[in-house]
Design a protein around this motif. Sequence first.
Motif, short mmCIF file in Angstrom:
data_model
loop_
_atom_site.label_atom_id
_atom_site.label_comp_id
_atom_site.label_asym_id
_atom_site.label_seq_id
_atom_site.Cartn_x
_atom_site.Cartn_y
_atom_site.Cartn_z
N ASP A 12 22.16 -3.38 -42.21
CA ASP A 12 22.02 -2.47 -41.07
C ASP A 12 20.55 -2.50 -40.63
N LEU A 13 20.27 -3.29 -39.60
CA LEU A 13 18.89 -3.51 -39.18
C LEU A 13 18.22 -2.23 -38.68
N GLU A 14 18.92 -1.42 -37.92
CA GLU A 14 18.33 -0.18 -37.42
C GLU A 14 17.99 0.78 -38.56
N ARG A 15 18.88 0.88 -39.54
CA ARG A 15 18.62 1.73 -40.71
C ARG A 15 17.40 1.22 -41.47
N ASN A 35 18.34 -9.62 -34.57
CA ASN A 35 18.57 -10.31 -35.84
C ASN A 35 17.56 -9.99 -36.92
N ALA A 36 16.37 -9.55 -36.50
CA ALA A 36 15.27 -9.40 -37.45
C ALA A 36 14.27 -8.36 -36.98
N LEU A 50 15.94 -9.18 -42.23
CA LEU A 50 16.87 -10.01 -41.47
C LEU A 50 18.31 -9.56 -41.71
N THR A 51 19.12 -9.57 -40.65
CA THR A 51 20.54 -9.32 -40.88
C THR A 51 21.04 -10.38 -41.85
N LYS A 52 22.04 -10.03 -42.64
CA LYS A 52 22.55 -11.00 -43.63
C LYS A 52 23.00 -12.29 -42.96
N GLU A 53 23.60 -12.18 -41.79
CA GLU A 53 24.08 -13.37 -41.09
C GLU A 53 22.90 -14.26 -40.67
N TYR A 54 21.85 -13.65 -40.19
CA TYR A 54 20.68 -14.42 -39.77
C TYR A 54 19.95 -14.99 -40.99
N PHE A 55 19.83 -14.19 -42.04
CA PHE A 55 19.21 -14.65 -43.28
C PHE A 55 19.90 -15.92 -43.77
N ALA A 56 21.23 -15.97 -43.65
CA ALA A 56 22.01 -17.11 -44.14
C ALA A 56 21.70 -18.39 -43.38
N THR A 57 21.11 -18.31 -42.19
CA THR A 57 20.78 -19.53 -41.45
C THR A 57 19.55 -20.24 -42.03
N PHE A 58 18.84 -19.60 -42.95
CA PHE A 58 17.63 -20.19 -43.53
C PHE A 58 17.88 -20.87 -44.87
N THR A 59 19.11 -20.80 -45.38
CA THR A 59 19.38 -21.36 -46.69
C THR A 59 20.85 -21.78 -46.78
N ASP A 60 21.11 -22.73 -47.67
CA ASP A 60 22.48 -23.11 -47.97
C ASP A 60 22.99 -22.36 -49.19
N LYS A 61 22.12 -21.58 -49.83
CA LYS A 61 22.51 -20.82 -51.02
C LYS A 61 23.27 -19.55 -50.62
#
Length: 145
Positions: A12-15, A35-36, A50-61
């Motif tokens: 929850d980015l706003e929170r 997103n961030a 970072l939103t979890k979805e956006y964070f996931a774009t930086f890694t394959d893990k």
Amino acid sequence: MTHIFVNIPTSDLERAKAFYTALGAGINPLFTDENAACIVWDENVFFMVLTKEYFATFTDKQIIDPKTHAQTSIGLSRDSRDEVDAIMAAGLASGGTEPKPAQDYGFMYSRDLEDPDGNILGFLYMEPQAAEQGPEVYLAEHAQA
């Protein structure tokens, strides 16, 4: 000059923005969008929340859930024990939790705060003399006093 950017996920980015500003951090609007958010602690230390979805774009893990898994613990110093307690009070009032009791080592005082997503922040104060001499020397000198 080195700048530190710590990337942490949020559900929850706003929170998250409200939580970190309640702790006294600022937000850099130039690097904040849907997103961030760029959380500014000082001129050298930043959190990129970072939103979890956006964070996931930086890694394959796999992106872990910080409520159930610890990936990192971020330590931030304060200028006094009172400042540690004050930022903890602000964090607890803003939805954070304290997962364990304060730790007082004589030369260092620290408290852990989990943000609403479960990311672990450690706030600590270390006696300046202990930082210069090392804890063993500091404690030995102060045990004799």
